[in-house]
Design a protein around this motif. Sequence first.
Motif, PDB file in Angstrom:
ATOM      1  N   LEU A 190       5.930 -29.449 -25.384  1.00 32.62           N
ATOM      2  CA  LEU A 190       6.427 -30.058 -24.142  1.00 32.62           C
ATOM      3  C   LEU A 190       7.788 -29.498 -23.759  1.00 32.62           C
ATOM      4  CD1 LEU A 190       5.528 -33.811 -24.332  1.00 32.62           C
ATOM      5  CD2 LEU A 190       4.894 -32.171 -22.554  1.00 32.62           C
ATOM      6  N   ARG A 191       8.673 -29.377 -24.759  1.00 35.77           N
ATOM      7  CA  ARG A 191      10.000 -28.847 -24.471  1.00 35.77           C
ATOM      8  C   ARG A 191       9.900 -27.419 -23.949  1.00 35.77           C
ATOM      9  NH1 ARG A 191      13.014 -28.846 -29.522  1.00 35.77           N
ATOM     10  NH2 ARG A 191      14.700 -28.075 -28.233  1.00 35.77           N
ATOM     11  N   ARG A 194       7.421 -26.302 -22.152  1.00 34.90           N
ATOM     12  CA  ARG A 194       6.982 -26.408 -20.761  1.00 34.90           C
ATOM     13  C   ARG A 194       8.116 -26.860 -19.845  1.00 34.90           C
ATOM     14  NH1 ARG A 194       1.141 -29.488 -21.519  1.00 34.90           N
ATOM     15  NH2 ARG A 194       0.337 -28.050 -23.083  1.00 34.90           N
ATOM     16  N   TRP A 195       8.994 -27.743 -20.337  1.00 35.19           N
ATOM     17  CA  TRP A 195      10.097 -28.253 -19.522  1.00 35.19           C
ATOM     18  C   TRP A 195      11.211 -27.237 -19.365  1.00 35.19           C
ATOM     19  CZ3 TRP A 195      10.663 -33.533 -22.437  1.00 35.19           C
ATOM     20  CH2 TRP A 195       9.576 -34.354 -22.093  1.00 35.19           C
ATOM     21  N   LEU A 233      14.244 -28.606 -16.107  1.00 30.54           N
ATOM     22  CA  LEU A 233      15.274 -29.597 -16.430  1.00 30.54           C
ATOM     23  C   LEU A 233      16.593 -29.301 -15.724  1.00 30.54           C
ATOM     24  CD1 LEU A 233      15.260 -30.472 -20.233  1.00 30.54           C
ATOM     25  CD2 LEU A 233      15.531 -32.072 -18.346  1.00 30.54           C
ATOM     26  N   TYR A 286      17.779 -41.966 -16.687  1.00 28.63           N
ATOM     27  CA  TYR A 286      16.489 -42.632 -16.871  1.00 28.63           C
ATOM     28  C   TYR A 286      15.516 -42.243 -15.766  1.00 28.63           C
ATOM     29  CZ  TYR A 286      17.675 -45.607 -20.811  1.00 28.63           C
ATOM     30  OH  TYR A 286      17.994 -46.053 -22.052  1.00 28.63           O
ATOM     31  N   ALA A 298      15.665 -39.552 -13.960  1.00 30.06           N
ATOM     32  CA  ALA A 298      15.347 -38.136 -14.114  1.00 30.06           C
ATOM     33  C   ALA A 298      14.279 -37.932 -15.187  1.00 30.06           C
ATOM     34  CB  ALA A 298      16.606 -37.341 -14.472  1.00 30.06           C
ATOM     35  N   ALA A 299      14.376 -38.696 -16.277  1.00 32.85           N
ATOM     36  CA  ALA A 299      13.379 -38.590 -17.348  1.00 32.85           C
ATOM     37  C   ALA A 299      12.004 -38.983 -16.828  1.00 32.85           C
ATOM     38  CB  ALA A 299      13.780 -39.460 -18.537  1.00 32.85           C
ATOM     39  N   GLU A 300      11.949 -40.030 -16.016  1.00 28.92           N
ATOM     40  CA  GLU A 300      10.672 -40.447 -15.419  1.00 28.92           C
ATOM     41  C   GLU A 300      10.115 -39.351 -14.520  1.00 28.92           C
ATOM     42  OE1 GLU A 300       8.312 -42.660 -15.669  1.00 28.92           O
ATOM     43  OE2 GLU A 300       9.378 -43.470 -17.390  1.00 28.92           O
ATOM     44  N   LEU A 318      10.585 -36.180 -14.793  1.00 26.11           N
ATOM     45  CA  LEU A 318      10.121 -35.107 -15.658  1.00 26.11           C
ATOM     46  C   LEU A 318       8.723 -35.400 -16.201  1.00 26.11           C
ATOM     47  CD1 LEU A 318      11.396 -32.470 -16.772  1.00 26.11           C
ATOM     48  CD2 LEU A 318      12.018 -33.739 -18.812  1.00 26.11           C
ATOM     49  N   LEU A 319       8.506 -36.652 -16.573  1.00 26.23           N
ATOM     50  CA  LEU A 319       7.211 -37.036 -17.139  1.00 26.23           C
ATOM     51  C   LEU A 319       6.145 -37.117 -16.052  1.00 26.23           C
ATOM     52  CD1 LEU A 319       8.349 -39.814 -19.647  1.00 26.23           C
ATOM     53  CD2 LEU A 319       7.557 -37.521 -20.189  1.00 26.23           C
TER      54      LEU A 319
END
Lengths: 313, 313
Positions: B278-279, B281-282, B291, B306, B308-310, B312-313
């Motif tokens: 995953l990392r 891919r990010w 990112l 928070y 931003a994390a959402e 990303l997912l």
Amino acid sequence: MTAAAVPALVERAREGDARSVGRLVSLVEDESPLLPELTRALVPHTGHARIVGLTGAPGVGKSTSTNALIGELRRRGDRVAVLAVDPSSPFSGGALLGDRIRMGDHVLDPGVFIRSMAARGHLGGLAWTTPQVLRVLDAVGFDVILLETVGVGQSEVEVAGQADSTVVLLAPGMGDGIQAAKAGILEIGDVYVVNKADREGADRVARDLRSMLGLAERREGAWQPPVLKTAASTGTGVADVVDALAEHAAWLRESGGLHARRVRRAREEIETLALTELRRRWGTVGESDRLAELAEAVVAGETDPYAAAETLL
Amino acid sequence: MTAAAVPALVERAREGDARSVGRLVSLVEDESPLLPELTRALVPHTGHARIVGLTGAPGVGKSTSTNALIGELRRRGDRVAVLAVDPSSPFSGGALLGDRIRMGDHVLDPGVFIRSMAARGHLGGLAWTTPQVLRVLDAVGFDVILLETVGVGQSEVEVAGQADSTVVLLAPGMGDGIQAAKAGILEIGDVYVVNKADREGADRVARDLRSMLGLAERREGAWQPPVLKTAASTGTGVADVVDALAEHAAWLRESGGLHARRVRRAREEIETLALTELRRRWGTVGESDRLAELAEAVVAGETDPYAAAETLL
């Protein structure tokens, strides 16, 4: 506590109420479900504090130095928070109590806030907790946050990465020259301090350190870390350290390094939060457990870890 | 090297060709794209080796003890691999060279394979590399793999978690009693060894340790870690350590603990491989960079970590 109560708690903390600051920090440490709410309330107030990392092996006089730095910063009118982190202690939450007591000079000063953290918690550990606690302390109005870590292992280097400026403490008589080179501290310090400068060997440690730092290649316009000497127990040299930190802060702003560091830290925090959320969904944090079946299948030889990881994704 | 060549390389390694074993380990360390292929080729041959963790602070005689343990295991007919890991060294890959030289008694023995690793690499660090190297060493037919780590910090505890049995080494005159309690080694050892038993204070260290271990609560039927004494430089007591390890291995098989440990390790490995993918891919590993924009937006105050994390997912 409800989500609606968060903004008022932030307000009281910003007015200087130490108990409210403590409660905000505890929300982070307790992994409160209110953290997304809290983060939104804090963000507009952040970006003012200077975060100063302070690291060094046990015995170099870290607590005494922190105490002396607090005193000097207070004399200059700064409000100071201390966050003492012990990544080498995964099992205990109380290892730093002694440090808090030794920093007791400032316990009654409302301009000083002191908190210890160990590597507890279910989520992403200190990589998860530290930036969020730093955000609290920044948003509630501290001018300087001293981020104190034990030693210079891999975890400590990660914690040090949260600081704008990092002070590396050494002391004579600890074989520090070789240790320094080995553990990579030559790459993390912005200011080097040889403490216990009244003891024999301090000059040699400073000289060795200067020559090792001189050998390291630096890009043009890069910061040249100074090597200073202190006797923190008497306060000798501590004002010079605070001056050097102010110079480094000015250099960071002018060179664009401050923005670059903040972007890097934001990246790391977003990534940590996203990965933690994924781990929660997969069941390694929290209650569900999609990973368990896959792990059993791997041990039974029915699949292999790479194939299982693909299945999970 | 091509994917088609992997099975033949595994075959040569399994026939005892040390150079082929070394090449397989290098494929892991170099994060070869052939690793999924290699893993599939190795898995059918795994599950035989006993993995013995060996940890202790610098100065307790870890290399000498490893050397002595290799000797005793060879006398009993076991093929032995040593994997020496230094998680405290994020910047250098060569810190353990000295150890390899000190273990030189066995350099010419084809039944012994010795390899050092530091925490380099772009992917998941030692949590990513260690289990894959252990799989290589297991699959090519070693009976015992000694997994040697430096110290007892958080990273070391993680590495120790890769072992079936963990030996914690101490020595007199190092303030070990307090250090032991602080760093949590009372919770990771299956066998405790007080080395340098011919020195003053060894009996006291052993006694203190026994009393601290006696105080720890254990479930019924749990393993009671023995506290042994050795003088590794002369070999005294080393056979007892190997006996204790054999007893622990038998207990692990009978109690179901071995299966539980293997499932836990498989979980951790699947998770590490999935998170690393995953990392990648990010964009925090490798070339793309989704990112970076989010991090800039957080620093500009346009969003919070928070949210931003959402995203990303």
